[in-house]
Design an enzyme around this catalytic site. Structure first.
Site, PDB file in Angstrom:
ATOM      1  N   GLU A 175      70.461 -25.112 -53.262  1.00  0.00           N
ATOM      2  CA  GLU A 175      71.402 -23.475 -53.506  1.00  0.00           C
ATOM      3  C   GLU A 175      72.308 -24.395 -52.612  1.00  0.00           C
ATOM      4  O   GLU A 175      73.754 -23.948 -52.355  1.00  0.00           O
ATOM      5  CB  GLU A 175      70.520 -22.375 -54.129  1.00  0.00           C
ATOM      6  CG  GLU A 175      69.922 -22.111 -55.280  1.00  0.00           C
ATOM      7  CD  GLU A 175      70.052 -20.717 -55.364  1.00  0.00           C
ATOM      8  OE1 GLU A 175      69.414 -20.193 -54.669  1.00  0.00           O
ATOM      9  OE2 GLU A 175      70.630 -20.609 -56.115  1.00  0.00           O
ATOM     10  N   VAL A 228      59.612  -4.263 -34.532  1.00  0.00           N
ATOM     11  CA  VAL A 228      57.916  -4.033 -34.825  1.00  0.00           C
ATOM     12  C   VAL A 228      57.201  -5.347 -34.102  1.00  0.00           C
ATOM     13  O   VAL A 228      57.696  -6.342 -34.613  1.00  0.00           O
ATOM     14  CB  VAL A 228      57.327  -4.123 -36.228  1.00  0.00           C
ATOM     15  CG1 VAL A 228      56.098  -3.685 -36.339  1.00  0.00           C
ATOM     16  CG2 VAL A 228      58.009  -2.816 -36.810  1.00  0.00           C
ATOM     17  N   GLY A 230      60.448  -2.526 -42.358  1.00  0.00           N
ATOM     18  CA  GLY A 230      60.754  -3.853 -43.489  1.00  0.00           C
ATOM     19  C   GLY A 230      61.820  -3.435 -44.344  1.00  0.00           C
ATOM     20  O   GLY A 230      61.774  -2.055 -44.961  1.00  0.00           O
ATOM     21  N   ALA A 287      61.998  -5.761 -50.802  1.00  0.00           N
ATOM     22  CA  ALA A 287      61.161  -4.896 -50.820  1.00  0.00           C
ATOM     23  C   ALA A 287      60.874  -3.444 -50.201  1.00  0.00           C
ATOM     24  O   ALA A 287      60.414  -2.374 -50.582  1.00  0.00           O
ATOM     25  CB  ALA A 287      59.782  -5.661 -50.696  1.00  0.00           C
ATOM     26  N   LYS A 317      73.671 -15.760 -63.222  1.00  0.00           N
ATOM     27  CA  LYS A 317      73.094 -15.523 -61.812  1.00  0.00           C
ATOM     28  C   LYS A 317      73.743 -14.250 -60.588  1.00  0.00           C
ATOM     29  O   LYS A 317      72.632 -13.971 -60.220  1.00  0.00           O
ATOM     30  CB  LYS A 317      73.003 -17.057 -61.204  1.00  0.00           C
ATOM     31  CG  LYS A 317      73.168 -16.608 -59.398  1.00  0.00           C
ATOM     32  CD  LYS A 317      71.673 -17.629 -59.028  1.00  0.00           C
ATOM     33  CE  LYS A 317      72.120 -17.562 -57.401  1.00  0.00           C
ATOM     34  NZ  LYS A 317      70.446 -17.399 -57.417  1.00  0.00           N
TER      35      LYS A 317
HETATM   36  P1  NAD Z   1      60.440 -24.722 -51.371  1.00  0.00           P
HETATM   37  O1  NAD Z   1      58.952 -24.505 -50.909  1.00  0.00           O
HETATM   38  O2  NAD Z   1      60.687 -24.056 -52.239  1.00  0.00           O
HETATM   39  O3  NAD Z   1      60.925 -26.029 -51.219  1.00  0.00           O
HETATM   40  C1  NAD Z   1      60.522 -26.559 -49.709  1.00  0.00           C
HETATM   41  C2  NAD Z   1      60.805 -28.238 -49.688  1.00  0.00           C
HETATM   42  O4  NAD Z   1      61.020 -29.005 -48.802  1.00  0.00           O
HETATM   43  C3  NAD Z   1      59.943 -28.542 -51.329  1.00  0.00           C
HETATM   44  O5  NAD Z   1      60.989 -29.673 -52.192  1.00  0.00           O
HETATM   45  C4  NAD Z   1      59.245 -29.506 -50.852  1.00  0.00           C
HETATM   46  O6  NAD Z   1      58.803 -31.394 -50.672  1.00  0.00           O
HETATM   47  C5  NAD Z   1      60.661 -30.255 -48.795  1.00  0.00           C
HETATM   48  N1  NAD Z   1      59.624 -30.235 -47.814  1.00  0.00           N
HETATM   49  C6  NAD Z   1      58.748 -30.123 -46.899  1.00  0.00           C
HETATM   50  N2  NAD Z   1      58.373 -30.080 -46.261  1.00  0.00           N
HETATM   51  C7  NAD Z   1      58.446 -31.676 -46.028  1.00  0.00           C
HETATM   52  C8  NAD Z   1      58.687 -32.739 -45.189  1.00  0.00           C
HETATM   53  N3  NAD Z   1      58.454 -32.852 -44.034  1.00  0.00           N
HETATM   54  N4  NAD Z   1      59.856 -33.815 -45.769  1.00  0.00           N
HETATM   55  C9  NAD Z   1      60.385 -34.074 -46.727  1.00  0.00           C
HETATM   56  N5  NAD Z   1      60.574 -32.658 -47.643  1.00  0.00           N
HETATM   57  C10 NAD Z   1      59.983 -31.519 -47.608  1.00  0.00           C
HETATM   58  O7  NAD Z   1      61.104 -23.433 -50.466  1.00  0.00           O
HETATM   59  P2  NAD Z   1      62.902 -22.729 -50.254  1.00  0.00           P
HETATM   60  O8  NAD Z   1      63.487 -23.849 -51.193  1.00  0.00           O
HETATM   61  O9  NAD Z   1      62.981 -22.774 -48.676  1.00  0.00           O
HETATM   62  O10 NAD Z   1      61.669 -21.320 -50.792  1.00  0.00           O
HETATM   63  C11 NAD Z   1      61.306 -20.676 -50.783  1.00  0.00           C
HETATM   64  C12 NAD Z   1      60.980 -19.504 -51.889  1.00  0.00           C
HETATM   65  O11 NAD Z   1      62.640 -18.835 -51.822  1.00  0.00           O
HETATM   66  C13 NAD Z   1      60.335 -20.572 -53.567  1.00  0.00           C
HETATM   67  O12 NAD Z   1      59.281 -19.323 -53.634  1.00  0.00           O
HETATM   68  C14 NAD Z   1      61.716 -20.191 -53.878  1.00  0.00           C
HETATM   69  O13 NAD Z   1      60.931 -19.872 -55.154  1.00  0.00           O
HETATM   70  C15 NAD Z   1      62.208 -19.347 -53.450  1.00  0.00           C
HETATM   71  N6  NAD Z   1      63.683 -19.438 -53.588  1.00  0.00           N
HETATM   72  C16 NAD Z   1      64.519 -18.576 -54.545  1.00  0.00           C
HETATM   73  C17 NAD Z   1      65.207 -18.466 -55.231  1.00  0.00           C
HETATM   74  C18 NAD Z   1      66.417 -17.671 -56.645  1.00  0.00           C
HETATM   75  O14 NAD Z   1      65.049 -17.884 -57.006  1.00  0.00           O
HETATM   76  N7  NAD Z   1      67.215 -18.057 -57.068  1.00  0.00           N
HETATM   77  C19 NAD Z   1      66.200 -19.017 -54.393  1.00  0.00           C
HETATM   78  C20 NAD Z   1      66.190 -19.872 -53.586  1.00  0.00           C
HETATM   79  C21 NAD Z   1      64.899 -19.644 -52.835  1.00  0.00           C
END
Ligand code: NAD
Length: 406
Positions: free
Chosen positions: A166, A78, A8, A12, A379
């Site tokens: 976002e 892979v 990958g 990372a 940001k």
């Molecule tokens: P997440 O897990 O942070 O959020 C998923 C959301 O979906 C949650 O609020 C949850 O309540 C909701 N959800 C889950 N199942 C559901 C359902 N059946 N019905 C309704 N709502 C439901 O996932 P993400 O936003 O994809 O982020 C993934 C990872 O990437 C996280 O660790 C996040 O912190 C990271 N991330 C970081 C940044 C940044 O640093 N700027 C930006 C994007 C993502």
């Protein structure tokens, strides 16, 4: 000579190779495998999905960063890897034997087995999917013209986590463009987020989270909270609110565009390799290796590292992926040079910033809260720093974010 195989070329994997190329001088040869010839910045996928920046802006050629004297770069998928035989199997190339393997295979969209999610909603985990979302939205807007069905103007984001929020901010910025395609006023483009959690933006304190939610409301983004999605049909999201049981009829929201951002899992190849994992993440050793295999490193989205005294692993971010890569390169270089290995891996977050469109954001860095325009500049600086660590000054000049206008 030892053979290091890196699976990958996301944040990372690519950073590991770049560091190893600097640290090694003939002790090992590196093979890097990636399914695309290019690297893309996952942290900007939502901007491509909304159509606010072109995909080229977030991609660059991996070959430009590879030193052929030290690294062989193979473009292939892979299909599996085996810690027992130390073999990596590829779709179109011969098997590779490794002395050290670094698994950095990234994440996939997590549907939690929800009926219809895969078939009837659009995931956003890679640049191709982000482009498909933009194309889908533009087609929906164009489809409004002949029949004036308001469904074409509606966009639902399933999950209001970091990614969903976002994305919502970017879609709000894109409203005037969508409206022009559809021949309507920007206010007629409806954006809704549906989320199960009790509190949005859980990584921020109350003041910051409330600021973010106010911003979303000001941008006319509807937030349906305490709502657990349990089925996706074509153009339809079915959900139940907290406190309702299976006898209550499901609520339904209709939209021509349904985007899936309810969370992610590490690559499924990790579980298939027989490693103990949860949602594709392995609880790694203090040196970021598999619990019983010191030749196999796991970093980025396939690794789980517990903070000191923490109850849950650090969230997966580009920042922690880059930090793990730096550590693994140091650790491997020490081993290959018969030097003492570095102390156990530890992570010091430089901060967390969530953008809500191009000129608004909120975040925490060095113990300070940032809101609005200054946070959006922060940001972009964080994104430029990641770009520098991966692509060097050349990529920062060509792909860096200097659109700091207000
Ligand atoms: P997440 O897990 O942070 O959020 C998923 C959301 O979906 C949650 O609020 C949850 O309540 C909701 N959800 C889950 N199942 C559901 C359902 N059946 N019905 C309704 N709502 C439901 O996932 P993400 O936003 O994809 O982020 C993934 C990872 O990437 C996280 O660790 C996040 O912190 C990271 N991330 C970081 C940044 C940044 O640093 N700027 C930006 C994007 C993502």
């Amino acid at each position: 000579m030892k053979h290091i195989v890196v699976l990958g070329a996301g944040y990372a994997g690519l950073r590991t190779v770049i560091r190893l190329q600097k640290l090694l001088h003939g002790q090992a040869h590196i093979t890097l495998i990636n399914q695309n010839p290019y690297h893309y910045q996952t942290t900007a996928l939502h901007e491509v999905a909304a159509g606010n920046i072109p995909p080229e802006k977030i991609c660059f050629d991996i070959a430009d960063l590879v030193d052929p004297a030290k690294t062989t770069f193979i473009v292939d998928r892979v299909s599996s890897f085996s810690p027992q035989t130390r073999l990596v199997h590829l779709i179109d190339h011969d098997d590779l034997h490794y002395d050290y393997c670094i698994v950095a295979l990234g994440f996939v969209s997590e549907t939690f087995g929800i009926e219809g999610a895969e078939e009837n909603s659009l995931p956003m985990t890679n640049v191709r999917q982000a482009m498909q979302i933009n194309e889908h939205i533009e087609n929906q807007m164009a489809a409004y013209q002949p029949n004036h069905d308001a469904n074409h103007l509606r966009i639902i984001i399933c999950g209001a986590g970091f990614t969903g929020i976002e994305l919502a901010g970017e879609l709000a910025d894109a409203r005037p463009r969508y409206a022009k395609i559809a021949g309507v006023e920007p206010g007629q483009i409806e954006i809704e987020m549906i989320d199960a959690s009790k509190r949005l933006l859980p990584m921020f304190n109350d003041a910051l989270a409330n600021y973010g939610i106010r911003l979303l409301h000001q941008l006319n983004i509807r937030i349906t909270q305490h709502a657990r999605i349990n089925k996706i049909q074509p153009d339809l999201v079915d959900y139940r609110l907290d406190g309702e049981d299976s006898t209550t009829p499901l609520h339904q929201s209709q939209a021509g565009t349904i985007i899936w951002t309810t969370g992610v899992s590490g690559s499924s190849l990790v579980g298939q390799a027989g490693l103990q994992q949860r949602r594709g993440r392995v609880m790694v050793s203090p040196h970021l290796t598999a619990p019983n295999d010191d030749q196999l490193y796991l970093i980025g989205d396939v690794a789980a590292v517990m903070p000191p005294n923490g109850k849950r692993p650090y969230p997966t971010t580009a920042q922690i992926a880059l930090s793990m890569a730096n550590y693994v390169a140091e650790d491997l270089a020490a081993r290959l040079n018969n030097r003492e290995r570095p102390d156990a891996y530890s992570y010091h977050s430089q901060g967390t910033v969530a953008s809500i469109g191009n000129t608004r954001a909120l975040g925490m860095a060095s113990g300070h809260s940032y809101m609005g325009y200054p946070a959006s500049v922060l940001k972009k600086m964080i994104m430029n720093k990641s770009l520098l660590e991966l692509g060097g000054a050349k990529q920062v000049i060509h792909k860096g974010r200097f659109d700091l206008y207000h």
